[in-house]
Motif scaffolding. Structure first.
Motif, PDB file in Angstrom:
ATOM      1  N   PHE A 105      -8.768  19.401 -39.781  1.00 12.13           N
ATOM      2  CA  PHE A 105      -9.612  20.465 -39.238  1.00 12.13           C
ATOM      3  C   PHE A 105     -10.307  21.193 -40.386  1.00 12.13           C
ATOM      4  CE2 PHE A 105      -6.464  19.913 -35.910  1.00 12.13           C
ATOM      5  CZ  PHE A 105      -7.183  20.084 -34.734  1.00 12.13           C
TER       6      PHE A 105
ATOM      7  N   ARG B  71      -1.791  20.641 -34.801  1.00 17.97           N
ATOM      8  CA  ARG B  71      -2.730  19.519 -34.814  1.00 17.97           C
ATOM      9  C   ARG B  71      -3.698  19.541 -33.644  1.00 17.97           C
ATOM     10  NH1 ARG B  71      -0.873  13.563 -36.157  1.00 17.97           N
ATOM     11  NH2 ARG B  71      -3.138  13.449 -35.996  1.00 17.97           N
ATOM     12  N   GLU B  72      -3.662  20.587 -32.828  1.00 18.83           N
ATOM     13  CA  GLU B  72      -4.497  20.584 -31.629  1.00 18.83           C
ATOM     14  C   GLU B  72      -5.261  21.892 -31.483  1.00 18.83           C
ATOM     15  OE1 GLU B  72      -2.340  17.506 -28.566  1.00 18.83           O
ATOM     16  OE2 GLU B  72      -1.616  19.588 -28.601  1.00 18.83           O
TER      17      GLU B  72
ATOM     18  N   ILE C 114      -8.473  19.058 -28.346  1.00 13.37           N
ATOM     19  CA  ILE C 114      -8.859  18.182 -29.458  1.00 13.37           C
ATOM     20  C   ILE C 114      -7.671  17.999 -30.395  1.00 13.37           C
ATOM     21  CG2 ILE C 114     -10.469  17.899 -31.376  1.00 13.37           C
ATOM     22  CD1 ILE C 114     -12.149  20.148 -29.787  1.00 13.37           C
ATOM     23  N   ARG C 115      -7.318  16.750 -30.619  1.00 10.24           N
ATOM     24  CA  ARG C 115      -6.277  16.415 -31.591  1.00 10.24           C
ATOM     25  C   ARG C 115      -6.959  15.712 -32.770  1.00 10.24           C
ATOM     26  NH1 ARG C 115      -0.745  15.990 -31.635  1.00 10.24           N
ATOM     27  NH2 ARG C 115       0.176  14.392 -33.005  1.00 10.24           N
ATOM     28  N   ALA C 116      -6.833  16.290 -33.959  1.00 14.32           N
ATOM     29  CA  ALA C 116      -7.577  15.772 -35.105  1.00 14.32           C
ATOM     30  C   ALA C 116      -6.653  15.522 -36.288  1.00 14.32           C
ATOM     31  CB  ALA C 116      -8.675  16.759 -35.511  1.00 14.32           C
ATOM     32  N   ARG C 117      -7.038  14.566 -37.104  1.00 14.14           N
ATOM     33  CA  ARG C 117      -6.305  14.318 -38.345  1.00 14.14           C
ATOM     34  C   ARG C 117      -6.531  15.452 -39.328  1.00 14.14           C
ATOM     35  NH1 ARG C 117      -7.745  10.708 -41.466  1.00 14.14           N
ATOM     36  NH2 ARG C 117      -5.693  10.172 -42.302  1.00 14.14           N
TER      37      ARG C 117
ATOM     38  N   GLU D 289      -9.355  12.546 -29.249  1.00  9.90           N
ATOM     39  CA  GLU D 289      -8.753  12.169 -30.534  1.00  9.90           C
ATOM     40  C   GLU D 289      -9.884  11.970 -31.531  1.00  9.90           C
ATOM     41  OE1 GLU D 289      -5.505  11.487 -31.390  1.00  9.90           O
ATOM     42  OE2 GLU D 289      -4.517  11.723 -29.437  1.00  9.90           O
ATOM     43  N   THR D 290      -9.767  12.576 -32.711  1.00 11.24           N
ATOM     44  CA  THR D 290     -10.850  12.459 -33.688  1.00 11.24           C
ATOM     45  C   THR D 290     -10.292  12.517 -35.105  1.00 11.24           C
ATOM     46  OG1 THR D 290     -13.048  13.307 -34.265  1.00 11.24           O
ATOM     47  CG2 THR D 290     -11.322  14.942 -33.846  1.00 11.24           C
ATOM     48  N   ASP D 291     -11.123  12.108 -36.047  1.00 10.30           N
ATOM     49  CA  ASP D 291     -10.726  12.193 -37.458  1.00 10.30           C
ATOM     50  C   ASP D 291     -10.856  13.614 -37.978  1.00 10.30           C
ATOM     51  OD1 ASP D 291     -10.312   9.382 -37.678  1.00 10.30           O
ATOM     52  OD2 ASP D 291     -12.489   9.108 -37.864  1.00 10.30           O
ATOM     53  N   LEU D 292     -11.967  14.243 -37.617  1.00 10.55           N
ATOM     54  CA  LEU D 292     -12.275  15.555 -38.185  1.00 10.55           C
ATOM     55  C   LEU D 292     -12.810  16.475 -37.100  1.00 10.55           C
ATOM     56  CD1 LEU D 292     -12.451  17.056 -40.971  1.00 10.55           C
ATOM     57  CD2 LEU D 292     -14.846  16.348 -41.056  1.00 10.55           C
ATOM     58  N   CYS D 293     -12.237  17.671 -37.007  1.00  5.78           N
ATOM     59  CA  CYS D 293     -12.747  18.693 -36.095  1.00  5.78           C
ATOM     60  C   CYS D 293     -13.240  19.858 -36.926  1.00  5.78           C
ATOM     61  CB  CYS D 293     -11.668  19.153 -35.125  1.00  5.78           C
ATOM     62  SG  CYS D 293     -12.199  20.487 -34.016  1.00  5.78           S
TER      63      CYS D 293
END
Length: 471
Positions: free
Chosen positions: A137, A123-124, A132-135, A6-10
Motif C-alpha cells: 500500500f 493487508r486490507e 482491497i487486499r494488496a501486497r 486482489e492487487t499488487d499495489l494499492c
C-alpha cells in the motif's frame, strides 16, 4: 457483499505523489488500484500550486500596468475584474485536469475507485463497495489547511486555500492569519487585484527562510501596501460576514471584510483507521523510515502525509523512491539536503539545502559564505530588477546550501539544487559559460566570488605571475 479485489499495489490518494506512483507502477507491469474519495489531482491541482500561481499571474499583469514609468510607459490604474481573474484560474485547472483524470488512469490500466479508503487489517482496505487486499500500500493522502481553535473562529466565515479560489467578489479588506508562503503569496496577489490586505504573523514572517533575504521580499510587499504585523498572535476572532475583527494577544484589533487562515497544514489521516493496520502515526502524519516505509512493512507513505517537507515536487520525488522499493525490491532512501522550495511572491524567495544559520550550526569555522547581488547583473539592470541577492554556503569547496531572493529565484535555485544533488564543487558552476545578458549570470558571479580571494588576494599567485612574465 463487497467486491473483493486482489492487487499488487494499492495507492490511497490521487494527488501528485499518488498519481506518479500509480502511473509508474502500472506501466511497469504491476496491478494497481487507485483509491480517491475527493477530486482527482488532489490539493496541488485543485486548491494549491495551480490555482495560486494562476491568480499570482493575473495579479502580476495588473501590477505591471502601474509600474511602467521608469521605462517611459505611463502608469494607469487597472480595471480588475476579479471574477474574470477567477475564471482564468478555473480555465488553467481545467486545462491540466485531463492529465490527472480518472479516464486517463483507467486508460493506463489502473483500477480507479472513487471512494474514501479505510484500513480493516494490516493487508486490507475498504473503499466504497470494495475490499482491497494488496501486497503493498502507498498512503498519499496529502494534507489539509489547519484552522486552529482560536476563540470565536467558529462565529465568522473563514477562508482557506481550499475555499478562497471560489470567491467571485473581491474582498474589500482581506485579513490573513499566517505569514508563511501561502499567506504572503495570496496577500500580495489580492493587494495587486485591488484588495486592502493585512497579515498577522505570531512570529517572524517567512520565518523558515534566511532572514536577510526574506527581508528583501517583505520590504517589497510593505512598499506595495501589504500591512504586515510580526509578533502578532491572534487571540480572538469576532464579528460577522463582511465585518470581521481579529484581536491579537497584545490587545490590538484588526478589522476586515474577509479572513484567510494560512497558519499551516495537517495530515489527512483521520479517516484511514491506521491503527487497524498497525501503522504508527502522530500529529505530523504517518511515521516512516528513510525508505518511506511505515511500521507496517507493507505500507509506505509519501508526500505531505509522511510528515516532512510539504511540496508537490517532494511528493513526486517520494514516488520514485517507493516505485524502486515496492516494485523492484531495491534499497532506496529519501534524502532532503537537495530538495529546493520557492515562495512565489514578487520578488521570489528560494532555498535549497542549509540556510546560513543552519550551516554555521552544523559546520562552524569550516563554512564559507559567498554571494552576489542582482545589482551587479546587467540583465537585472536592464529590467530594473536589481533588488535581490544570491547567497551560497560552501564547505570544503562544495555548496551545502543556497538562498536566493529576487526575480526568477525559483529558476535560479535549480543550478544549486543540481550541484548539491550530485556533489558538485563550486568550480563546476564557476566554469559554466552563461549567455549574456541573463539573470543566470548572477549564479556564476556568486560561484566566482568563492575563488576571487584565492586568486586575487594570494601573494603566491602574484609571485608566480611575475615570474612567468620574465620569460
Amino acid at each position: 457483499m463487497p467486491e473483493r479485489i486482489e492487487t499488487d499495489l494499492c495507492v490511497i490518494g490521487a494527488g501528485s505523489g499518488g498519481l506518479s506512483v500509480a502511473a509508474g507502477a502500472v506501466q511497469m507491469g504491476a496491478r494497481v488500484v487507485l483509491v480517491e474519495g475527493g477530486k482527482m489531482g488532489g490539493d496541488c491541482l485543485n486548491y494549491g500550486c495551480v490555482p495560486s500561481k494562476s491568480l499570482i499571474a493575473a495579479s502580476r499583469h495588473a501590477h505591471a500596468m502601474t509600474t511602467g514609468a521608469p521605462f517611459g510607459v505611463a502608469p494607469v490604474v487597472p480595471e480588475v475584474d476579479y471574477a474574470a481573474a477567477k475564471d482564468h484560474v478555473a480555465d488553467v485547472i481545467a486545462g491540466i485536469a485531463p492529465h490527472d483524470s480518472q479516464e486517463r488512469f483507467e486508460g493506463l490500466g489502473v483500477r480507479v475507485i472513487r471512494a474514501w479508503g479505510r484500513f480493516t487489517s494490516d493487508r486490507e482496505l475498504e473503499a466504497g463497495d470494495a475490499l482491497i487486499r494488496a501486497r503493498r500500500f502507498v498512503i498519499a493522502t496529502g494534507s489539509a489547511p489547519l484552522v486552529p481553535p482560536i476563540p470565536g473562529v467558529e462565529t465568522v466565515p473563514v477562508e482557506t486555500n481550499e475555499t478562497i479560489f471560489e470567491l467571485r467578489e473581491r474582498p474589500e479588506h482581506l485579513l490573513v492569519i499566517g505569514g508563511g508562503p501561502i499567506g504572503m503569496e495570496l496577500a500580495q496577489a489580492h493587494l495587486r487585484l485591488g484588495s486592502r490586505v493585512t497579515v498577522l504573523e505570531g512570529d517572524r514572517a517567512l520565518g523558515r527562510d534566511d532572514p536577510d533575504l526574506s527581508a528583501i521580499v517583505l520590504d517589497r510587499l510593505r512598499a506595495e501596501g501589504v500591512e504586515i504585523h510580526e509578533g502578532a498572535t491572534a487571540a480572538e476572532i469576532r464579528g460577522a460576514a463582511g465585518a470581521i475583527e481579529v484581536v491579537t494577544r497584545e490587545g490590538d484589533v484588526h478589522a476586515g471584510t474577509h479572513l484567510l487562515m494560512a497558519v499551516g497544514r495537517k495530515p489527512n489521516i483521520g479517516a484511514l483507521n491506521l491503527d487497524a493496520a498497525g501503522i504508527a502515526h502522530d500529529r505530523r502524519g504517518v511515521t516512516v523510515d528513510d525508505g518511506l516505509r511505515s511500521s507496517n512493512r507493507r505500507v509506505y507513505a509519501i508526500g505531505d502525509v509522511a510528515g516532512g517537507l510539504q511540496f508537490t515536487h517532494v511528493a513526486g520525488y517520494h514516488a520514485g523512491i517507493v516505485v524502486r522499493s515496492a516494485l523492484f525490491g531495491l534499497p532506496s532512501r529519501a534524502a532532503t539536503a537537495h530538495l529546493p522550495w520557492v515562495t512565489y511572491t514578487d520578488p521570489e524567495l528560494a532555498q535549497v539545502g542549509l540556510t546560513e544559520a543552519e550551516a554555521r550550526a552544523r559546520h562552524g569555522a569550516a563554512l564559507e559564505v559567498v554571494g552576489a547581488d542582482y545589482a551587479e547583473n546587467d540583465r537585472a539592470r536592464a529590467e530594473r530588477l536589481t533588488r535581490g541577492r544570491v547567497k551560497v554556503m560552501v564547505v570544503k569547496g562544495r555548496p551545502v546550501g543556497a538562498s536566493i531572493a529576487g526575480a526568477q529565484a525559483g529558476e535560479l535555485i535549480q543550478i544549486w539544487a543540481l550541484a548539491i544533488a550530485n556533489g558538485l564543487k563550486m568550480k563546476a558552476v564557476a566554469d559554466m559559460v552563461a549567455p549574456y545578458p541573463t539573470l543566470g549570470e548572477v549564479n556564476k558571479r556568486a560561484a566566482s566570488a568563492y575563488f576571487s580571494p584565492k586568486l586575487f588576494d594570494n601573494a603566491w599567485v602574484k609571485r608566480i605571475v611575475r615570474l612567468v612574465q620574465r620569460f
